[in-house]
Design a protein around this motif. Structure first.
Motif, PDB file in Angstrom:
ATOM      1  N   ALA A  61     -34.069 -53.568 -24.437  1.00 49.70           N
ATOM      2  CA  ALA A  61     -34.901 -54.117 -25.512  1.00 49.70           C
ATOM      3  C   ALA A  61     -35.529 -53.000 -26.335  1.00 49.70           C
ATOM      4  CB  ALA A  61     -35.982 -55.021 -24.918  1.00 49.70           C
ATOM      5  N   CYS A  62     -35.943 -51.941 -25.677  1.00 51.37           N
ATOM      6  CA  CYS A  62     -36.502 -50.782 -26.388  1.00 51.37           C
ATOM      7  C   CYS A  62     -35.431 -50.148 -27.277  1.00 51.37           C
ATOM      8  CB  CYS A  62     -37.043 -49.775 -25.377  1.00 51.37           C
ATOM      9  SG  CYS A  62     -37.758 -48.308 -26.099  1.00 51.37           S
ATOM     10  N   LEU A  63     -34.225 -50.034 -26.759  1.00 49.89           N
ATOM     11  CA  LEU A  63     -33.131 -49.474 -27.554  1.00 49.89           C
ATOM     12  C   LEU A  63     -32.766 -50.384 -28.724  1.00 49.89           C
ATOM     13  CD1 LEU A  63     -30.822 -48.114 -24.726  1.00 49.89           C
ATOM     14  CD2 LEU A  63     -32.032 -46.766 -26.430  1.00 49.89           C
ATOM     15  N   LYS A  64     -32.767 -51.691 -28.476  1.00 47.21           N
ATOM     16  CA  LYS A  64     -32.420 -52.646 -29.526  1.00 47.21           C
ATOM     17  C   LYS A  64     -33.419 -52.602 -30.678  1.00 47.21           C
ATOM     18  CE  LYS A  64     -31.247 -57.500 -30.126  1.00 47.21           C
ATOM     19  NZ  LYS A  64     -31.154 -58.813 -29.469  1.00 47.21           N
ATOM     20  N   LYS A  65     -34.679 -52.320 -30.333  1.00 48.81           N
ATOM     21  CA  LYS A  65     -35.723 -52.240 -31.360  1.00 48.81           C
ATOM     22  C   LYS A  65     -35.635 -50.945 -32.167  1.00 48.81           C
ATOM     23  CE  LYS A  65     -40.038 -51.154 -30.485  1.00 48.81           C
ATOM     24  NZ  LYS A  65     -41.357 -51.138 -29.864  1.00 48.81           N
ATOM     25  N   ASN A  66     -35.321 -49.836 -31.513  1.00 48.07           N
ATOM     26  CA  ASN A  66     -35.404 -48.523 -32.166  1.00 48.07           C
ATOM     27  C   ASN A  66     -34.086 -47.999 -32.718  1.00 48.07           C
ATOM     28  OD1 ASN A  66     -38.168 -48.233 -31.684  1.00 48.07           O
ATOM     29  ND2 ASN A  66     -37.797 -47.472 -29.622  1.00 48.07           N
ATOM     30  N   LEU A  67     -32.971 -48.284 -32.077  1.00 48.35           N
ATOM     31  CA  LEU A  67     -31.724 -47.635 -32.456  1.00 48.35           C
ATOM     32  C   LEU A  67     -31.165 -48.061 -33.814  1.00 48.35           C
ATOM     33  CD1 LEU A  67     -30.526 -45.393 -30.836  1.00 48.35           C
ATOM     34  CD2 LEU A  67     -28.717 -46.929 -30.131  1.00 48.35           C
ATOM     35  N   PRO A  68     -31.300 -49.327 -34.256  1.00 48.61           N
ATOM     36  CA  PRO A  68     -30.794 -49.644 -35.604  1.00 48.61           C
ATOM     37  C   PRO A  68     -31.468 -48.832 -36.711  1.00 48.61           C
ATOM     38  CG  PRO A  68     -31.107 -51.652 -34.380  1.00 48.61           C
ATOM     39  CD  PRO A  68     -31.666 -50.546 -33.546  1.00 48.61           C
ATOM     40  N   VAL A  69     -32.730 -48.535 -36.546  1.00 46.97           N
ATOM     41  CA  VAL A  69     -33.437 -47.698 -37.532  1.00 46.97           C
ATOM     42  C   VAL A  69     -32.849 -46.292 -37.509  1.00 46.97           C
ATOM     43  CG1 VAL A  69     -35.687 -46.753 -38.164  1.00 46.97           C
ATOM     44  CG2 VAL A  69     -35.511 -49.085 -37.293  1.00 46.97           C
ATOM     45  N   ASN A  70     -32.554 -45.789 -36.307  1.00 50.87           N
ATOM     46  CA  ASN A  70     -31.962 -44.451 -36.194  1.00 50.87           C
ATOM     47  C   ASN A  70     -30.596 -44.389 -36.880  1.00 50.87           C
ATOM     48  OD1 ASN A  70     -34.185 -44.178 -34.563  1.00 50.87           O
ATOM     49  ND2 ASN A  70     -33.069 -43.436 -32.775  1.00 50.87           N
ATOM     50  N   VAL A  71     -29.800 -45.447 -36.723  1.00 49.77           N
ATOM     51  CA  VAL A  71     -28.464 -45.465 -37.331  1.00 49.77           C
ATOM     52  C   VAL A  71     -28.576 -45.466 -38.855  1.00 49.77           C
ATOM     53  CG1 VAL A  71     -26.361 -46.839 -37.578  1.00 49.77           C
ATOM     54  CG2 VAL A  71     -27.377 -46.533 -35.331  1.00 49.77           C
ATOM     55  N   LYS A  72     -29.514 -46.245 -39.388  1.00 51.09           N
ATOM     56  CA  LYS A  72     -29.694 -46.280 -40.848  1.00 51.09           C
ATOM     57  C   LYS A  72     -30.105 -44.912 -41.388  1.00 51.09           C
ATOM     58  CE  LYS A  72     -30.899 -51.142 -40.896  1.00 51.09           C
ATOM     59  NZ  LYS A  72     -31.974 -52.134 -40.992  1.00 51.09           N
ATOM     60  N   TRP A  73     -31.026 -44.253 -40.690  1.00 52.60           N
ATOM     61  CA  TRP A  73     -31.449 -42.921 -41.119  1.00 52.60           C
ATOM     62  C   TRP A  73     -30.302 -41.917 -40.976  1.00 52.60           C
ATOM     63  CZ3 TRP A  73     -35.250 -41.131 -43.966  1.00 52.60           C
ATOM     64  CH2 TRP A  73     -36.389 -41.928 -44.131  1.00 52.60           C
ATOM     65  N   LEU A  74     -29.458 -42.101 -39.950  1.00 51.20           N
ATOM     66  CA  LEU A  74     -28.317 -41.204 -39.767  1.00 51.20           C
ATOM     67  C   LEU A  74     -27.338 -41.343 -40.926  1.00 51.20           C
ATOM     68  CD1 LEU A  74     -26.792 -39.189 -37.956  1.00 51.20           C
ATOM     69  CD2 LEU A  74     -25.701 -41.152 -36.877  1.00 51.20           C
ATOM     70  N   LEU A  75     -27.059 -42.575 -41.345  1.00 51.82           N
ATOM     71  CA  LEU A  75     -26.156 -42.774 -42.479  1.00 51.82           C
ATOM     72  C   LEU A  75     -26.729 -42.171 -43.758  1.00 51.82           C
ATOM     73  CD1 LEU A  75     -24.913 -46.405 -41.787  1.00 51.82           C
ATOM     74  CD2 LEU A  75     -23.662 -44.255 -41.478  1.00 51.82           C
ATOM     75  N   CYS A  76     -28.013 -42.407 -44.006  1.00 54.72           N
ATOM     76  CA  CYS A  76     -28.647 -41.809 -45.196  1.00 54.72           C
ATOM     77  C   CYS A  76     -28.638 -40.291 -45.117  1.00 54.72           C
ATOM     78  CB  CYS A  76     -30.086 -42.301 -45.332  1.00 54.72           C
ATOM     79  SG  CYS A  76     -30.220 -44.030 -45.779  1.00 54.72           S
ATOM     80  N   GLY A  77     -28.897 -39.768 -43.923  1.00 47.23           N
ATOM     81  CA  GLY A  77     -28.906 -38.317 -43.738  1.00 47.23           C
ATOM     82  C   GLY A  77     -27.544 -37.706 -43.948  1.00 47.23           C
ATOM     83  N   CYS A  78     -26.487 -38.395 -43.510  1.00 49.05           N
ATOM     84  CA  CYS A  78     -25.132 -37.871 -43.694  1.00 49.05           C
ATOM     85  C   CYS A  78     -24.728 -37.890 -45.171  1.00 49.05           C
ATOM     86  CB  CYS A  78     -24.139 -38.678 -42.871  1.00 49.05           C
ATOM     87  SG  CYS A  78     -24.259 -38.345 -41.109  1.00 49.05           S
ATOM     88  N   LEU A  79     -25.165 -38.920 -45.889  1.00 47.58           N
ATOM     89  CA  LEU A  79     -24.837 -38.999 -47.311  1.00 47.58           C
ATOM     90  C   LEU A  79     -25.517 -37.891 -48.108  1.00 47.58           C
ATOM     91  CD1 LEU A  79     -24.970 -42.853 -47.931  1.00 47.58           C
ATOM     92  CD2 LEU A  79     -22.945 -41.376 -47.859  1.00 47.58           C
ATOM     93  N   CYS A  80     -26.743 -37.573 -47.735  1.00 48.49           N
ATOM     94  CA  CYS A  80     -27.517 -36.571 -48.479  1.00 48.49           C
ATOM     95  C   CYS A  80     -27.453 -35.186 -47.852  1.00 48.49           C
ATOM     96  CB  CYS A  80     -28.977 -37.010 -48.554  1.00 48.49           C
ATOM     97  SG  CYS A  80     -29.217 -38.613 -49.321  1.00 48.49           S
ATOM     98  N   CYS A  81     -26.624 -35.012 -46.843  1.00 47.88           N
ATOM     99  CA  CYS A  81     -26.601 -33.763 -46.078  1.00 47.88           C
ATOM    100  C   CYS A  81     -26.221 -32.561 -46.941  1.00 47.88           C
ATOM    101  CB  CYS A  81     -25.635 -33.897 -44.907  1.00 47.88           C
ATOM    102  SG  CYS A  81     -25.684 -32.525 -43.762  1.00 47.88           S
ATOM    103  N   CYS A  82     -25.256 -32.729 -47.803  1.00 47.29           N
ATOM    104  CA  CYS A  82     -24.815 -31.598 -48.637  1.00 47.29           C
ATOM    105  C   CYS A  82     -25.908 -31.152 -49.612  1.00 47.29           C
ATOM    106  CB  CYS A  82     -23.561 -31.980 -49.411  1.00 47.29           C
ATOM    107  SG  CYS A  82     -22.152 -32.271 -48.340  1.00 47.29           S
ATOM    108  N   CYS A  83     -26.644 -32.128 -50.154  1.00 49.81           N
ATOM    109  CA  CYS A  83     -27.686 -31.798 -51.141  1.00 49.81           C
ATOM    110  C   CYS A  83     -28.923 -31.183 -50.494  1.00 49.81           C
ATOM    111  CB  CYS A  83     -28.100 -33.059 -51.906  1.00 49.81           C
ATOM    112  SG  CYS A  83     -26.737 -33.804 -52.810  1.00 49.81           S
ATOM    113  N   THR A  84     -29.215 -31.590 -49.268  1.00 43.57           N
ATOM    114  CA  THR A  84     -30.449 -31.139 -48.612  1.00 43.57           C
ATOM    115  C   THR A  84     -30.203 -30.021 -47.604  1.00 43.57           C
ATOM    116  OG1 THR A  84     -30.242 -32.804 -46.884  1.00 43.57           O
ATOM    117  CG2 THR A  84     -31.510 -33.407 -48.850  1.00 43.57           C
ATOM    118  N   VAL A  85     -28.992 -29.525 -47.524  1.00 45.82           N
ATOM    119  CA  VAL A  85     -28.616 -28.449 -46.605  1.00 45.82           C
ATOM    120  C   VAL A  85     -28.950 -28.838 -45.154  1.00 45.82           C
ATOM    121  CG1 VAL A  85     -28.628 -25.957 -46.257  1.00 45.82           C
ATOM    122  CG2 VAL A  85     -29.216 -26.871 -48.494  1.00 45.82           C
TER     123      VAL A  85
END
Length: 174
Positions: free
Chosen positions: A82-106
């Motif tokens: 339940a703790c993972l279900k609450k927290n991990l979807p937010v982590n995945v969304k931030w990971l996708l955003c981070g990967c998209l902006c990775c080149c621009c933000t070094v």
């Protein structure tokens, strides 16, 4: 009749007795305590972020039969899930955003994912400490959230270890 009196100078002297059994005395720290190998509960989810799976397997291991009730085991694993279900979807969304902006933000755009992942791990560790204090230490078990090497590869994953606490011989004389 003559009585031999001990020499008064030797009366107060304390002599150390040599005991042949002193070499055979073993301290309790040296004695090996029998503890079975810990039970490893691996991630069973389909999404893994930095080694942290989105779900753990709640199947009751046969090694724990007689140590803990299957219902208690499943309840504890479901709390972690339940703790993972609450927290991990937010982590995945931030990971996708981070990967998209990775080149621009070094690479700096991945920091929020790393911090959120660390916060999720800390909350699981606190949850397992609460479970240990509530039930498992009384049963002679200790749940620990740790990182281990995956089988067959060099990658690391987070697993739950159910360790057996050593039994102390309380009826052994001092």
């Amino acid at each position: 009749m003559s009585v031999l009196l001990p020499n008064m100078a030797d009366f107060d002297t304390i002599y150390e007795l040599e005991d042949e059994d002193e070499d055979h005395v073993v301290s309790e720290e040296v004695l090996p305590r029998y503890c079975p190998e810990p039970v490893v509960v691996r991630g069973a989810g389909h999404i893994t972020v930095f080694g942290l799976s989105n779900r753990f397997d709640s199947e009751f291991p046969a090694v724990l039969t007689g140590k803990v009730a299957p219902e208690e085991f499943k309840t504890s694993v479901s709390r972690v899930n339940a703790c993972l279900k609450k927290n991990l979807p937010v982590n995945v969304k931030w990971l996708l955003c981070g990967c998209l902006c990775c080149c621009c933000t070094v690479g700096c755009s991945l920091w929020p994912v790393i911090c959120l992942n660390k916060r999720t791990r800390k909350s699981i560790q606190k949850l397992l400490e609460w479970e240990n204090n509530r039930l498992y230490h009384k049963l002679g078990l200790h749940w620990k959230f740790t990182r281990r090497k995956c089988e067959g590869s060099n990658m690391m994953e987070y697993v739950i270890l159910v360790e057996f606490l050593p039994k102390y011989p309380i009826f052994r004389p001092d």
